[in-house]
Design a protein around this motif. Structure first.
Motif, PDB file in Angstrom:
ATOM      1  N   UNK A  37       0.866  -1.181   0.000  1.00 33.18           N
ATOM      2  CA  UNK A  37       0.000   0.000   0.000  1.00 33.18           C
ATOM      3  C   UNK A  37       0.904   1.233   0.000  1.00 33.18           C
ATOM      4  N   UNK A  38       0.802   2.099  -1.017  1.00 37.52           N
ATOM      5  CA  UNK A  38       1.673   3.274  -1.087  1.00 37.52           C
ATOM      6  C   UNK A  38       1.530   4.171   0.137  1.00 37.52           C
ATOM      7  N   UNK A  39       2.639   4.805   0.509  1.00 36.04           N
ATOM      8  CA  UNK A  39       2.677   5.613   1.726  1.00 36.04           C
ATOM      9  C   UNK A  39       1.780   6.835   1.654  1.00 36.04           C
ATOM     10  N   UNK A  40       1.440   7.288   0.445  1.00 35.22           N
ATOM     11  CA  UNK A  40       0.557   8.456   0.347  1.00 35.22           C
ATOM     12  C   UNK A  40      -0.906   8.089   0.585  1.00 35.22           C
TER      13      UNK A  40
ATOM     14  N   UNK B  33      -1.653   5.719   3.198  1.00 30.57           N
ATOM     15  CA  UNK B  33      -1.751   5.182   4.558  1.00 30.57           C
ATOM     16  C   UNK B  33      -0.625   5.753   5.405  1.00 30.57           C
ATOM     17  N   UNK B  34      -0.870   5.874   6.687  1.00 30.72           N
ATOM     18  CA  UNK B  34       0.142   6.415   7.585  1.00 30.72           C
ATOM     19  C   UNK B  34       0.009   5.774   8.959  1.00 30.72           C
ATOM     20  N   UNK B  35       1.144   5.534   9.630  1.00 32.21           N
ATOM     21  CA  UNK B  35       1.077   4.983  10.986  1.00 32.21           C
ATOM     22  C   UNK B  35       0.470   6.005  11.951  1.00 32.21           C
ATOM     23  N   UNK B  36      -0.019   5.524  13.103  1.00 36.81           N
ATOM     24  CA  UNK B  36       0.154   4.172  13.632  1.00 36.81           C
ATOM     25  C   UNK B  36      -0.822   3.175  13.024  1.00 36.81           C
ATOM     26  N   UNK B  37      -0.394   1.906  12.998  1.00 35.49           N
ATOM     27  CA  UNK B  37      -1.214   0.820  12.489  1.00 35.49           C
ATOM     28  C   UNK B  37      -1.457  -0.210  13.596  1.00 35.49           C
ATOM     29  N   UNK B  38      -2.681  -0.695  13.693  1.00 35.38           N
ATOM     30  CA  UNK B  38      -2.965  -1.836  14.548  1.00 35.38           C
ATOM     31  C   UNK B  38      -2.531  -3.114  13.860  1.00 35.38           C
ATOM     32  N   UNK B  39      -1.962  -4.046  14.616  1.00 38.96           N
ATOM     33  CA  UNK B  39      -1.492  -5.328  14.082  1.00 38.96           C
ATOM     34  C   UNK B  39      -2.127  -6.450  14.897  1.00 38.96           C
ATOM     35  N   UNK B  40      -2.623  -7.464  14.200  1.00 37.96           N
ATOM     36  CA  UNK B  40      -3.252  -8.602  14.876  1.00 37.96           C
ATOM     37  C   UNK B  40      -2.656  -9.902  14.356  1.00 37.96           C
ATOM     38  N   UNK B  41      -2.482 -10.851  15.260  1.00 34.79           N
ATOM     39  CA  UNK B  41      -1.987 -12.184  14.917  1.00 34.79           C
ATOM     40  C   UNK B  41      -2.978 -13.229  15.389  1.00 34.79           C
ATOM     41  N   UNK B  42      -3.325 -14.152  14.489  1.00 34.89           N
ATOM     42  CA  UNK B  42      -4.151 -15.306  14.843  1.00 34.89           C
ATOM     43  C   UNK B  42      -3.467 -16.564  14.326  1.00 34.89           C
ATOM     44  N   UNK B  43      -3.388 -17.595  15.170  1.00 29.81           N
ATOM     45  CA  UNK B  43      -2.822 -18.879  14.765  1.00 29.81           C
ATOM     46  C   UNK B  43      -3.902 -19.932  14.948  1.00 29.81           C
ATOM     47  N   UNK B  44      -4.193 -20.654  13.866  1.00 32.70           N
ATOM     48  CA  UNK B  44      -5.216 -21.697  13.894  1.00 32.70           C
ATOM     49  C   UNK B  44      -4.564 -23.069  13.772  1.00 32.70           C
ATOM     50  N   UNK B  45      -5.104 -24.029  14.500  1.00 31.99           N
ATOM     51  CA  UNK B  45      -4.626 -25.413  14.454  1.00 31.99           C
ATOM     52  C   UNK B  45      -5.839 -26.324  14.321  1.00 31.99           C
ATOM     53  N   UNK B  46      -5.919 -26.999  13.195  1.00 28.82           N
ATOM     54  CA  UNK B  46      -7.058 -27.868  12.896  1.00 28.82           C
ATOM     55  C   UNK B  46      -8.377 -27.100  13.030  1.00 28.82           C
ATOM     56  N   UNK B  47      -8.359 -25.862  12.535  1.00 30.27           N
ATOM     57  CA  UNK B  47      -9.570 -25.054  12.511  1.00 30.27           C
ATOM     58  C   UNK B  47      -9.902 -24.346  13.804  1.00 30.27           C
TER      59      UNK B  47
ATOM     60  N   UNK C 219      -4.140  -3.030  10.041  1.00 29.12           N
ATOM     61  CA  UNK C 219      -5.271  -2.167   9.714  1.00 29.12           C
ATOM     62  C   UNK C 219      -4.979  -1.296   8.498  1.00 29.12           C
ATOM     63  N   UNK C 220      -5.862  -1.378   7.503  1.00 25.80           N
ATOM     64  CA  UNK C 220      -5.742  -0.549   6.316  1.00 25.80           C
ATOM     65  C   UNK C 220      -4.673  -0.975   5.343  1.00 25.80           C
ATOM     66  N   UNK C 221      -3.934  -2.044   5.649  1.00 29.10           N
ATOM     67  CA  UNK C 221      -2.854  -2.510   4.776  1.00 29.10           C
ATOM     68  C   UNK C 221      -3.176  -3.873   4.182  1.00 29.10           C
ATOM     69  N   UNK C 222      -3.676  -4.790   4.995  1.00 27.66           N
ATOM     70  CA  UNK C 222      -4.053  -6.096   4.457  1.00 27.66           C
ATOM     71  C   UNK C 222      -3.830  -7.206   5.451  1.00 27.66           C
ATOM     72  N   UNK C 223      -4.190  -8.422   5.046  1.00 28.40           N
ATOM     73  CA  UNK C 223      -4.021  -9.610   5.869  1.00 28.40           C
ATOM     74  C   UNK C 223      -3.202 -10.643   5.107  1.00 28.40           C
TER      75      UNK C 223
END
Length: 293
Positions: free
Chosen positions: A199-202, A204-218, A279-283
């Motif tokens: 995502x080009x810097x023009x 989007x701008x920080x701060x960005x929220x970051x989330x991590x999820x780890x799935x095991x067998x659903x 947030x706003x950048x992708x998954x």
């Protein structure tokens, strides 16, 4: 197996993607759900002055109505000649986690407050895996974690060009045994993932929220969140230190550290699915495999 190839969570209105179309690999601008050929590689864009690079992206966006293509796959958003670098101990949680794993944790404590950051080489562009591709845990490691990070794309002048989700997969057991083992803990087959797009810097701008999820067998076996607002260093500062001793005529990507570290009772397993959302950048989503011997 969960579908890790097409996750639109957190997707920005526009992104720069490296795609496969009709047997050919090319760069495209995604506007909404339409991909339009860019007509240049990322390395070419990062050599240009910002206004010229922005003009090429905007032209592809405008032309999307007539030049749209149906892509076969979205690949890691770097050219083969690019390098990916990484910063460590930029969050308090990262400092604490690495002290926890280390035989001697004092260097991590010192670098957290030092003027000079920890910077290390992570991967060549050819070794980076993209969205939906497997990330690896070493067969000779017993304690492994993903590291969800904001990736910053820097142009040839060292200025921030854009942002991309990244995963700096690491062996905590190998690094914790001896600091000199850091390259083996960090640099190995399928240890670096980026994507799905830049995502080009023009846009989007920080701060960005970051989330991590780890799935095991659903089933979700770990989840955590952080924000780049809690980083101990700024993005321009990291870029400045990286460019002090190196030049990158084609630009580069630097992973900016992680603020989410699973506890000592958790390790990645083959078959897990790692999802990193910014947030706003992708998954970015990737299954896990075992690599090496």
């Amino acid at each position: 197996m969960n579908d890790t190839k097409h996750d639109d969570t957190n997707r920005a209105p526009l992104g720069l993607a490296r795609v496969r179309f009709d047997g050919e690999v090319l760069w495209a601008v995604r506007s909404g759900d339409v991909y339009s050929p860019l007509g240049a590689a990322l390395a070419e864009l990062l050599r240009l002055p910002r206004d010229e690079a922005r003009g090429l992206i905007e032209k592809a966006r405008v032309d999307a109505a007539t030049t749209g293509i149906r892509v076969d796959a979205v690949l890691a958003p770097v050219d083969p000649e690019h390098e990916v670098w990484a910063a460590g101990v930029t969050y308090l949680r990262s400092r604490d986690g690495r002290i926890e794993e280390a035989t001697d944790g004092s260097p991590y404590d010192r670098v957290y407050v030092a003027k000079r950051p920890e910077l290390f080489f992570k991967a060549t562009g050819r070794r980076v895996v993209g969205p939906g591709e497997p990330v690896g845990v070493r067969a000779d490691s017993g304690w492994d974690v993903p590291e969800p990070e904001l990736g910053v794309v820097l142009d040839a002048a060292g200025d921030v060009f854009g942002f991309v989700p990244g995963n700096d997969v690491s062996s905590r057991s190998i690094e914790g045994e001896n600091l000199l083992y850091l390259p083996q803990a960090k640099v190995y087959t399928a240890s670096c993932a980026l994507g799905p797009e830049i995502v080009p810097a023009w846009l989007a701008a920080p701060p960005f929220g970051i989330a991590l999820t780890i799935e095991r067998e659903g089933v979700t076996v770990f989840e955590g969140t952080t924000s780049t607002e809690t980083m101990a260093r700024t993005l321009p500062d990291l870029a400045d230190w990286l460019f002090r001793g190196l030049d990158f005529p084609d630009g580069t990507v630097v992973l900016t550290g992680t603020g989410i570290v699973p506890g000592a009772d958790f390790t990645l397993m083959p078959g897990d699915v790692v999802r990193i959302g910014i947030d706003g950048i992708g998954t970015l989503a990737n299954p896990v495999i075992k690599v090496g011997r």
